[in-house]
Design a protein around this motif. Structure first.
Motif, mmCIF file in Angstrom:
data_model
loop_
_atom_site.group_PDB
_atom_site.id
_atom_site.type_symbol
_atom_site.label_atom_id
_atom_site.label_comp_id
_atom_site.label_asym_id
_atom_site.label_seq_id
_atom_site.Cartn_x
_atom_site.Cartn_y
_atom_site.Cartn_z
ATOM 1 N N THR A 3 5.302 -18.951 33.767
ATOM 2 C CA THR A 3 4.147 -18.294 34.185
ATOM 3 C C THR A 3 4.361 -17.268 35.214
ATOM 4 O OG1 THR A 3 2.459 -19.980 33.611
ATOM 5 C CG2 THR A 3 1.852 -18.277 35.233
ATOM 6 N N LEU A 4 5.346 -17.610 36.286
ATOM 7 C CA LEU A 4 5.645 -16.722 37.429
ATOM 8 C C LEU A 4 6.653 -15.735 36.823
ATOM 9 C CD1 LEU A 4 5.893 -15.960 40.423
ATOM 10 C CD2 LEU A 4 7.671 -17.229 40.486
ATOM 11 N N ARG A 5 7.575 -16.073 35.833
ATOM 12 C CA ARG A 5 8.536 -15.097 35.439
ATOM 13 C C ARG A 5 7.769 -14.101 34.377
ATOM 14 N NH1 ARG A 5 13.160 -19.580 34.214
ATOM 15 N NH2 ARG A 5 14.072 -19.195 36.181
ATOM 16 N N THR A 6 6.839 -14.442 33.564
ATOM 17 C CA THR A 6 6.101 -13.738 32.923
ATOM 18 C C THR A 6 5.104 -12.776 33.383
ATOM 19 O OG1 THR A 6 6.130 -15.490 30.744
ATOM 20 C CG2 THR A 6 4.577 -13.435 30.823
ATOM 21 N N THR A 7 4.549 -13.242 34.602
ATOM 22 C CA THR A 7 3.630 -12.465 35.037
ATOM 23 C C THR A 7 4.364 -11.336 35.840
ATOM 24 O OG1 THR A 7 2.105 -14.085 35.646
ATOM 25 C CG2 THR A 7 1.817 -12.369 37.070
ATOM 26 N N LEU A 8 5.386 -11.724 36.476
ATOM 27 C CA LEU A 8 6.466 -10.791 37.070
ATOM 28 C C LEU A 8 7.036 -9.675 36.289
ATOM 29 C CD1 LEU A 8 6.899 -9.873 40.144
ATOM 30 C CD2 LEU A 8 9.075 -11.260 39.723
ATOM 31 N N TYR A 9 7.779 -10.127 35.159
ATOM 32 C CA TYR A 9 8.655 -9.220 34.190
ATOM 33 C C TYR A 9 7.961 -8.833 33.162
ATOM 34 C CZ TYR A 9 12.317 -11.412 37.184
ATOM 35 O OH TYR A 9 12.789 -11.869 38.339
ATOM 36 N N GLY A 10 6.881 -9.588 32.680
ATOM 37 C CA GLY A 10 6.210 -9.139 31.248
ATOM 38 C C GLY A 10 7.089 -9.480 30.073
ATOM 39 N N ASP A 11 7.165 -8.604 29.205
ATOM 40 C CA ASP A 11 8.089 -8.851 27.944
ATOM 41 C C ASP A 11 9.451 -8.367 28.144
ATOM 42 O OD1 ASP A 11 6.014 -10.442 26.584
ATOM 43 O OD2 ASP A 11 5.161 -8.360 25.828
ATOM 44 N N GLY A 12 9.739 -7.445 29.114
ATOM 45 C CA GLY A 12 10.808 -7.011 29.568
ATOM 46 C C GLY A 12 12.022 -7.831 30.060
ATOM 47 N N PRO A 13 13.250 -7.477 30.021
ATOM 48 C CA PRO A 13 14.312 -8.142 30.610
ATOM 49 C C PRO A 13 14.265 -8.094 32.127
ATOM 50 C CG PRO A 13 15.083 -5.871 29.714
ATOM 51 C CD PRO A 13 13.787 -6.115 29.385
ATOM 52 N N HIS A 14 14.769 -9.064 32.743
ATOM 53 C CA HIS A 14 14.646 -9.031 34.331
ATOM 54 C C HIS A 14 15.306 -7.803 34.859
ATOM 55 C CE1 HIS A 14 14.378 -14.119 34.179
ATOM 56 N NE2 HIS A 14 13.634 -13.257 33.640
ATOM 57 N N SER A 15 16.264 -7.290 34.112
ATOM 58 C CA SER A 15 17.186 -6.082 34.873
ATOM 59 C C SER A 15 16.377 -4.782 34.810
ATOM 60 C CB SER A 15 18.281 -5.935 33.940
ATOM 61 O OG SER A 15 18.217 -5.717 32.655
ATOM 62 N N SER A 16 15.173 -4.926 34.016
ATOM 63 C CA SER A 16 14.242 -3.785 34.204
ATOM 64 C C SER A 16 13.312 -3.659 35.073
ATOM 65 C CB SER A 16 13.502 -3.686 32.610
ATOM 66 O OG SER A 16 12.505 -4.930 32.546
ATOM 67 N N PHE A 17 13.405 -4.672 36.108
ATOM 68 C CA PHE A 17 12.256 -4.736 36.979
ATOM 69 C C PHE A 17 12.666 -3.735 38.147
ATOM 70 C CE2 PHE A 17 10.289 -6.177 40.904
ATOM 71 C CZ PHE A 17 9.350 -6.746 40.673
ATOM 72 N N THR A 18 11.711 -2.983 38.525
ATOM 73 C CA THR A 18 11.868 -1.853 39.632
ATOM 74 C C THR A 18 10.953 -2.170 40.544
ATOM 75 O OG1 THR A 18 10.599 -0.372 38.425
ATOM 76 C CG2 THR A 18 12.882 -0.276 37.937
ATOM 77 N N LEU A 19 11.146 -1.584 41.949
ATOM 78 C CA LEU A 19 10.107 -1.700 42.872
ATOM 79 C C LEU A 19 10.086 -0.069 43.666
ATOM 80 C CD1 LEU A 19 10.964 -4.913 44.827
ATOM 81 C CD2 LEU A 19 8.761 -4.221 43.783
ATOM 82 N N PRO A 20 8.953 0.428 43.970
ATOM 83 C CA PRO A 20 9.053 1.673 44.431
ATOM 84 C C PRO A 20 9.810 1.676 45.849
ATOM 85 C CG PRO A 20 6.904 0.887 43.970
ATOM 86 C CD PRO A 20 7.725 -0.185 43.668
ATOM 87 N N GLY A 21 10.763 2.939 45.890
ATOM 88 C CA GLY A 21 11.694 2.777 46.946
ATOM 89 C C GLY A 21 12.732 2.310 47.120
ATOM 90 N N LEU A 22 13.290 1.349 45.920
ATOM 91 C CA LEU A 22 14.486 0.840 45.720
ATOM 92 C C LEU A 22 15.116 1.561 44.714
ATOM 93 C CD1 LEU A 22 14.022 -2.659 46.344
ATOM 94 C CD2 LEU A 22 14.485 -1.036 47.960
ATOM 95 N N PRO A 23 16.499 2.132 44.728
ATOM 96 C CA PRO A 23 17.135 2.742 43.417
ATOM 97 C C PRO A 23 17.204 1.700 42.482
ATOM 98 C CG PRO A 23 18.375 2.918 45.380
ATOM 99 C CD PRO A 23 17.175 1.843 45.874
ATOM 100 N N GLY A 24 16.951 2.234 41.264
ATOM 101 C CA GLY A 24 17.124 1.359 39.881
ATOM 102 C C GLY A 24 18.102 1.622 39.154
ATOM 103 N N GLY A 25 18.258 1.192 37.936
ATOM 104 C CA GLY A 25 19.257 1.371 37.045
ATOM 105 C C GLY A 25 20.396 0.241 37.354
ATOM 106 N N PRO A 26 21.296 0.281 36.336
ATOM 107 C CA PRO A 26 22.519 -0.560 36.490
ATOM 108 C C PRO A 26 23.311 -0.611 37.544
ATOM 109 C CG PRO A 26 23.184 1.255 34.787
ATOM 110 C CD PRO A 26 21.575 1.372 35.407
ATOM 111 N N SER A 27 23.351 0.404 38.420
ATOM 112 C CA SER A 27 24.074 0.563 39.591
ATOM 113 C C SER A 27 23.284 0.270 40.762
ATOM 114 C CB SER A 27 24.804 2.045 39.610
ATOM 115 O OG SER A 27 23.795 2.940 39.758
ATOM 116 N N GLY A 28 21.995 -0.160 40.849
ATOM 117 C CA GLY A 28 21.270 -0.200 41.897
ATOM 118 C C GLY A 28 21.461 -1.608 42.259
ATOM 119 N N PRO A 29 20.802 -1.907 43.563
ATOM 120 C CA PRO A 29 21.010 -3.109 44.465
ATOM 121 C C PRO A 29 20.535 -4.188 43.644
ATOM 122 C CG PRO A 29 19.331 -1.610 45.639
ATOM 123 C CD PRO A 29 20.064 -0.795 44.523
#
Length: 330
Positions: free
Chosen positions: A167-193
């Motif tokens: 439930t926690l994972r689904t609420t947070l990530y939805g149907d997308g992969p974990h790697s697609s999760f982003t937060l405002p102010g943090l660099p995204g993409g495969p080279s991000g933190p």
């Protein structure tokens, strides 16, 4: 700063049930500690009455200690944060309204922010903390009851409900992969933190996860940058799950934060390393072990702050994944 409204401020601070209505679990101040405070901590008469609050045990040593000078870090309608210099270094304590996030370094008032119990004071304004009280401007707040910011869990290494974790994972990530999760102010993409942190989790590499912390500490806007919130959630999660490397990981993150982030954020990372968390985060952890309703707790956490709640939830998911991968019996 002016005090809480006249009725609330003049209510007797020891009236039974007063502090319990703050909305967090509380317990009475131990009798001997109350006597000690009464003997050693009677303050000089101030400009206003004393307002009772429920104080986190995470700042009990600071509050019960000698009166120390402090300064205002930030004042907003829902909170005032103070920086206090102690022999061990700088510490932070906050006065929070009842509708503010229940941070582990706070004294929680019984009134919400729209009741205006707090009025803005400038950063750097003087204050005092100690002898069971906190004084800033015209407001004096006393620790009338205490609440424990470390959630009570079944055993040193509690088992999480699999459906709760889903439930926690689904609420947070939805149907997308974990790697697609982003937060405002943090660099995204495969080279991000965040991607680097996920990669360390996939490899079950705690040392790599700790190295990623060097890229996350202090990253993002605000008084508690999103990168710090991710790390705080990860550290607290590892501690509360009883991971054998939790102490080393938490100490490493806290050490990295010195001089690289805000005073408030570093203080919260220190609390996280001791398993002391916000009431909203604690409710989610309790729900994951079957001690409370999980879905409402997740919803409340995710709406905490602009990004803090989501970042903390991501950190908790990271801790769960690390614990599963690094402690799994092979």
């Amino acid at each position: 700063m002016r005090t809480a409204d006249t009725v609330a401020a003049q209510s007797p601070p020891t009236r039974p049930g007063r502090a319990a209505r703050v909305g967090v679990p509380t317990f009475a101040l131990p009798h001997d500690s109350a006597q000690a405070t009464a003997r050693t901590g009677r303050p000089a008469r101030g400009p206003g009455p004393t307002v009772p609050a429920a104080a986190s045990t995470g700042v009990a040593e600071l509050l019960r200690g000698p009166v120390r000078q402090a300064r205002v870090l930030l004042s907003v309608p829902a909170a005032v944060y103070l920086s206090v210099t102690t022999p061990q270094g700088t510490d932070v304590v906050g006065v929070l309204t009842s509708d503010a996030a229940r941070l582990p370094l706070g004294l929680v008032l019984s009134r919400p922010s729209n009741g205006r119990p707090l009025v803005s004071v400038p950063s750097g304004a003087p204050a005092t903390v100690g002898a069971g009280r906190l004084t800033v401007g015209d407001l004096t707040v006393s620790a009338a009851a205490w609440w424990d910011p470390r959630p009570k869990l079944p055993g040193a290494t509690p088992s999480l409900l699999p459906e709760g974790v889903r439930t926690l994972r689904t609420t947070l990530y939805g149907d997308g992969p974990h790697s697609s999760f982003t937060l405002p102010g943090l660099p995204g993409g495969p080279s991000g933190p965040l991607a680097a942190l996920r990669g360390a989790v996939r490899r079950a590499d705690l040392d790599a996860a700790l190295r990623t912390a060097t890229r996350l500490v202090g990253l993002g806007p605000g008084l508690t940058p999103a990168g710090d919130d991710v790390l705080a959630g990860t550290v607290a999660g590892l501690v509360l799950l009883g991971h054998p490397a939790a102490e080393r990981f938490g100490a490493g993150v806290h050490a990295l934060a010195a001089g690289r982030t805000t005073e408030l954020s570093r203080a919260l990372l220190k609390h996280a390393a001791a398993g002391r968390v916000s009431g909203e985060f604690a409710a989610v952890v309790r729900g994951l072990v079957g001690h409370g309703a999980l879905e409402p707790a997740i919803a409340t956490l995710l709406t905490t702050g602009s990004t803090s709640g989501r970042a903390m939830a991501l950190g908790l998911c990271t801790a769960i994944d690390l614990a599963e991968r690094t402690t799994r019996v092979r």
